[in-house]
Every structure is written in C-alpha cells, then in structure tokens.
Design a protein around this motif. Structure first.
Motif, PDB file in Angstrom:
ATOM      1  N   PHE A 122      73.933  60.571  66.291  1.00 21.13           N
ATOM      2  CA  PHE A 122      74.786  60.834  65.137  1.00 21.13           C
ATOM      3  C   PHE A 122      74.435  62.189  64.541  1.00 21.13           C
ATOM      4  CE2 PHE A 122      74.600  56.227  65.444  1.00 21.13           C
ATOM      5  CZ  PHE A 122      75.922  55.842  65.233  1.00 21.13           C
ATOM      6  N   THR A 123      75.434  62.872  64.028  1.00 19.49           N
ATOM      7  CA  THR A 123      75.175  64.082  63.259  1.00 19.49           C
ATOM      8  C   THR A 123      74.859  63.674  61.829  1.00 19.49           C
ATOM      9  OG1 THR A 123      77.536  64.329  62.724  1.00 19.49           O
ATOM     10  CG2 THR A 123      76.716  65.476  64.683  1.00 19.49           C
ATOM     11  N   ALA A 124      73.989  64.439  61.201  1.00 22.61           N
ATOM     12  CA  ALA A 124      73.582  64.173  59.822  1.00 22.61           C
ATOM     13  C   ALA A 124      73.750  65.464  59.034  1.00 22.61           C
ATOM     14  CB  ALA A 124      72.129  63.693  59.767  1.00 22.61           C
ATOM     15  N   PRO A 125      74.808  65.574  58.228  1.00 14.42           N
ATOM     16  CA  PRO A 125      75.088  66.831  57.518  1.00 14.42           C
ATOM     17  C   PRO A 125      73.888  67.338  56.741  1.00 14.42           C
ATOM     18  CG  PRO A 125      76.863  65.257  57.214  1.00 14.42           C
ATOM     19  CD  PRO A 125      75.741  64.522  57.878  1.00 14.42           C
ATOM     20  N   ALA A 126      73.654  68.641  56.829  1.00 12.60           N
ATOM     21  CA  ALA A 126      72.506  69.246  56.145  1.00 12.60           C
ATOM     22  C   ALA A 126      72.935  70.334  55.183  1.00 12.60           C
ATOM     23  CB  ALA A 126      71.528  69.810  57.169  1.00 12.60           C
ATOM     24  N   THR A 127      74.181  70.294  54.739  1.00 15.21           N
ATOM     25  CA  THR A 127      74.686  71.295  53.808  1.00 15.21           C
ATOM     26  C   THR A 127      75.405  70.615  52.655  1.00 15.21           C
ATOM     27  OG1 THR A 127      76.742  71.491  55.072  1.00 15.21           O
ATOM     28  CG2 THR A 127      74.981  73.041  55.611  1.00 15.21           C
ATOM     29  N   ALA A 128      75.597  71.366  51.570  1.00 13.74           N
ATOM     30  CA  ALA A 128      76.302  70.831  50.405  1.00 13.74           C
ATOM     31  C   ALA A 128      77.775  70.633  50.732  1.00 13.74           C
ATOM     32  CB  ALA A 128      76.144  71.771  49.225  1.00 13.74           C
ATOM     33  N   ASN A 129      78.372  69.628  50.128  1.00 11.14           N
ATOM     34  CA  ASN A 129      79.777  69.327  50.383  1.00 11.14           C
ATOM     35  C   ASN A 129      80.423  68.825  49.097  1.00 11.14           C
ATOM     36  OD1 ASN A 129      82.231  68.759  51.628  1.00 11.14           O
ATOM     37  ND2 ASN A 129      81.582  66.720  52.274  1.00 11.14           N
ATOM     38  N   LEU A 140      64.488  62.042  57.470  1.00  7.02           N
ATOM     39  CA  LEU A 140      64.625  61.606  58.853  1.00  7.02           C
ATOM     40  C   LEU A 140      63.332  61.871  59.610  1.00  7.02           C
ATOM     41  CD1 LEU A 140      68.216  62.865  59.778  1.00  7.02           C
ATOM     42  CD2 LEU A 140      67.487  60.525  59.311  1.00  7.02           C
ATOM     43  N   VAL A 141      62.680  60.811  60.063  1.00  5.65           N
ATOM     44  CA  VAL A 141      61.461  60.942  60.852  1.00  5.65           C
ATOM     45  C   VAL A 141      61.531  59.973  62.020  1.00  5.65           C
ATOM     46  CG1 VAL A 141      60.016  61.701  58.932  1.00  5.65           C
ATOM     47  CG2 VAL A 141      60.245  59.262  59.415  1.00  5.65           C
ATOM     48  N   SER A 142      60.943  60.355  63.134  1.00  6.60           N
ATOM     49  CA  SER A 142      60.915  59.486  64.292  1.00  6.60           C
ATOM     50  C   SER A 142      60.220  58.174  63.952  1.00  6.60           C
ATOM     51  CB  SER A 142      60.184  60.189  65.439  1.00  6.60           C
ATOM     52  OG  SER A 142      60.137  59.358  66.594  1.00  6.60           O
ATOM     53  N   LYS A 143      60.843  57.072  64.330  1.00  8.03           N
ATOM     54  CA  LYS A 143      60.389  55.708  64.067  1.00  8.03           C
ATOM     55  C   LYS A 143      60.551  55.303  62.603  1.00  8.03           C
ATOM     56  CE  LYS A 143      59.340  55.298  68.362  1.00  8.03           C
ATOM     57  NZ  LYS A 143      60.011  56.521  68.808  1.00  8.03           N
ATOM     58  N   CYS A 158      64.939  62.821  66.392  1.00  7.42           N
ATOM     59  CA  CYS A 158      65.748  63.662  65.512  1.00  7.42           C
ATOM     60  C   CYS A 158      65.265  65.098  65.645  1.00  7.42           C
ATOM     61  CB  CYS A 158      65.669  63.206  64.050  1.00  7.42           C
ATOM     62  SG  CYS A 158      64.001  63.207  63.355  1.00  7.42           S
ATOM     63  N   ASP A 159      66.123  66.061  65.308  1.00  5.50           N
ATOM     64  CA  ASP A 159      65.682  67.444  65.388  1.00  5.50           C
ATOM     65  C   ASP A 159      64.946  67.823  64.108  1.00  5.50           C
ATOM     66  OD1 ASP A 159      67.840  67.564  63.643  1.00  5.50           O
ATOM     67  OD2 ASP A 159      68.435  69.567  64.299  1.00  5.50           O
ATOM     68  N   ALA A 160      64.222  68.924  64.165  1.00  8.48           N
ATOM     69  CA  ALA A 160      63.372  69.328  63.039  1.00  8.48           C
ATOM     70  C   ALA A 160      64.175  69.598  61.783  1.00  8.48           C
ATOM     71  CB  ALA A 160      62.557  70.559  63.425  1.00  8.48           C
ATOM     72  N   ASP A 161      65.415  70.080  61.944  1.00  9.62           N
ATOM     73  CA  ASP A 161      66.248  70.394  60.784  1.00  9.62           C
ATOM     74  C   ASP A 161      67.018  69.188  60.274  1.00  9.62           C
ATOM     75  OD1 ASP A 161      65.476  73.083  60.826  1.00  9.62           O
ATOM     76  OD2 ASP A 161      67.028  73.577  62.298  1.00  9.62           O
ATOM     77  N   GLY A 162      66.975  68.076  61.001  1.00 11.22           N
ATOM     78  CA  GLY A 162      67.671  66.878  60.560  1.00 11.22           C
ATOM     79  C   GLY A 162      69.174  66.943  60.723  1.00 11.22           C
ATOM     80  N   ASN A 163      69.655  67.794  61.659  1.00  9.06           N
ATOM     81  CA  ASN A 163      71.093  67.892  61.880  1.00  9.06           C
ATOM     82  C   ASN A 163      71.622  66.738  62.716  1.00  9.06           C
ATOM     83  OD1 ASN A 163      71.504  70.426  60.523  1.00  9.06           O
ATOM     84  ND2 ASN A 163      70.456  71.398  62.239  1.00  9.06           N
ATOM     85  N   TRP A 164      70.737  66.060  63.444  1.00  8.48           N
ATOM     86  CA  TRP A 164      71.144  64.921  64.261  1.00  8.48           C
ATOM     87  C   TRP A 164      69.977  63.968  64.405  1.00  8.48           C
ATOM     88  CZ3 TRP A 164      68.033  64.134  68.395  1.00  8.48           C
ATOM     89  CH2 TRP A 164      67.375  65.240  68.939  1.00  8.48           C
ATOM     90  N   PHE A 165      70.297  62.734  64.738  1.00  9.21           N
ATOM     91  CA  PHE A 165      69.274  61.744  65.036  1.00  9.21           C
ATOM     92  C   PHE A 165      69.821  60.775  66.072  1.00  9.21           C
ATOM     93  CE2 PHE A 165      71.746  59.896  61.620  1.00  9.21           C
ATOM     94  CZ  PHE A 165      71.864  58.557  61.962  1.00  9.21           C
ATOM     95  N   GLU A 166      68.916  60.114  66.780  1.00  9.35           N
ATOM     96  CA  GLU A 166      69.305  59.170  67.813  1.00  9.35           C
ATOM     97  C   GLU A 166      68.729  57.798  67.523  1.00  9.35           C
ATOM     98  OE1 GLU A 166      67.938  60.877  71.460  1.00  9.35           O
ATOM     99  OE2 GLU A 166      69.660  62.246  71.633  1.00  9.35           O
ATOM    100  N   VAL A 167      69.471  56.765  67.900  1.00  8.36           N
ATOM    101  CA  VAL A 167      69.021  55.381  67.740  1.00  8.36           C
ATOM    102  C   VAL A 167      69.332  54.630  69.026  1.00  8.36           C
ATOM    103  CG1 VAL A 167      69.309  55.304  65.228  1.00  8.36           C
ATOM    104  CG2 VAL A 167      71.239  54.736  66.711  1.00  8.36           C
ATOM    105  N   ALA A 168      68.581  53.576  69.273  1.00  7.72           N
ATOM    106  CA  ALA A 168      68.827  52.702  70.422  1.00  7.72           C
ATOM    107  C   ALA A 168      69.319  51.359  69.892  1.00  7.72           C
ATOM    108  CB  ALA A 168      67.558  52.530  71.253  1.00  7.72           C
TER     109      ALA A 168
END
Length: 238
Positions: A122-129, A140-143, A158-168
């Motif tokens: 999933f993408t996780a927005p990291a900007t103001a809206n 967002l942290v792994s586990k 997840c990436d370091a900037d928190g723009n995306w994360f993955e789940v199983a």
C-alpha cells in the motif's frame, strides 16, 4: 475503541450529505446487530461512526465534516465495508488498539498471491493534503501494527520515508474482509498505531524537540534515559 478484528461485511449506501446506511446481510451479521443501540460506535472500514438509527438489517450513521475530509467513506457508494463493534471490557484483544480515527487515505499498489498468503503493498501519503497532515511515515516500522480499512495488520516491510508498506494477509483475513475486492489504485483508510503516536509526542516534548507545540505542557526530558517507570506512571502509561 476497537481491535481491528473484523466481525462482518456490510454494504454502504449514501443517504445524502452526511448520512449513511449500512446494510448487514452476511451470515455473521448477528455479531453487529445483536444488542445494537442508538449511540453505539461501529467501525465502518476503520471509521468510527455513531449509530443514529437501528434498522431491521442494519443501521444509519452520521459522519462529521472532519470524518468526510479524512476518509474515503464519502467516495465509496455501494461499497462493501468491514464492520466491527466497539471493544467491551473483558473482551479478548486479538489485534491491536484501533481508535477508528483515520490518519490518511492510502491506496493498494500491488497484490500478489503466494502459496499461503497474499502479499499486498500500500502507498502511505507523506505530504499535506487539503490543509491537514496525512503523514504517517513516523509511525510505520517493520513488525509494527497498522489498521487498513479497520483491519489490524502487521507491517512486514516499509521504506525509510514511509511512502509505502507491505503486509502479508492470511487466507482467513483475505476471505472475511473486503481486501479481496481491492484492485490496484483502490483507496483505503489508514490508521497508525495509537501507542506509536504517544511515544512520538513524548519525544517531541523531550530533548529531540521535533516540532514542539506551544500548548504542550509535558515536562521536557533531556534524553531517553528520562523516560522512567515513574515518568510513564505520572503520565498515565502504567
């Protein structure tokens, strides 16, 4: 307060403006409808809504302007939605603490079926809206935990900037929730772990001084060593 363990699926229908009708017709709808009363809280795709009218096979709820701005509920007419009633004292907590207060609207990027799970990114927005901050990257942290459409999930990566994360997603969760209906680009409601938010606020009010708010009165601490059992107890964490 909710757990992120979905009890039933429902059908969402807009009644105009801020009113929504949720029809509960699945085989396990009794978990939602049993003892349902006006004033009760129900998580609808992760959005905490208050019941204003009880119907024979559902209920009517009203969403505040803030809820309409921060969630995708207004843009999902006739959608299949995840439902969970509020946590009762003494109930099992099998997921994690979910407040029903959505932080951001994300989107499904990819979904891949493996031998025993569905791996979803999933993408996780990291900007103001629209004038409010949708950034959830700091939480967002792994586990760690995150709620996607009200479902308690564990972040696999997840990436370091928190723009995306993955789940199983295990087969049970996939088959009993509306995750199975999502397509790339489908919007989802995201809520970060409430405990992570409180920890971040403690750090902001401490030695790191990351974006301190002028109205915060929490005593500053000079380092992480200042977070002691006595400090946590004084501020309601123990």
């Amino acid at each position: 307060m909710f757990t992120g363990l979905i009890q039933s699926l429902g059908q969402l229908k807009s009644l105009g403006n801020d009113r929504f009708q949720v029809s509960c017709t699945s085989s396990n709808s009794h978990q939602i409808l049993e003892d349902l009363a006006i004033g009760d809280s129900v998580a609808v795709d992760g959005v905490c809504l208050t019941v204003v009218s009880v119907l024979p096979q559902g209920f009517v709820a009203i969403a505040s302007p803030e809820t309409l701005r921060r969630t995708n509920i207004a843009s999902s007419p006739d959608a299949s939605v995840n439902l969970e009633t509020s946590l009762r004292a003494g109930s099992k907590l099998g997921g994690h603490f979910v407040t029903g207060h959505v932080d951001a609207i994300g989107a499904l990027a990819t979904s891949t079926q493996t031998a025993n799970a569905w791996e979803m990114r999933f993408t996780a927005p990291a900007t103001a809206n629209s004038g409010w901050q949708t950034q959830i990257a700091p939480y967002l942290v792994s586990k760690g935990s995150i709620a996607v459409n009200g479902i308690s999930l564990t972040v696999a990566d997840c990436d370091a900037d928190g723009n995306w994360f993955e789940v199983a997603i295990i087969p049970h969760s996939f088959g009993e929730t509306n995750l199975r209906y999502l397509q790339p680009g489908s919007l989802v409601n995201l809520e970060a772990d409430i405990l992570a938010k409180y920890v971040a606020k403690f750090l902001r009010s401490g030695g790191s001084k990351l974006h301190p708010e002028p109205w915060e009165e929490t005593p500053a601490i000079n380092s992480l060593a200042g977070i002691t059992p006595d400090f946590l107890a004084e501020h309601g964490f123990i």
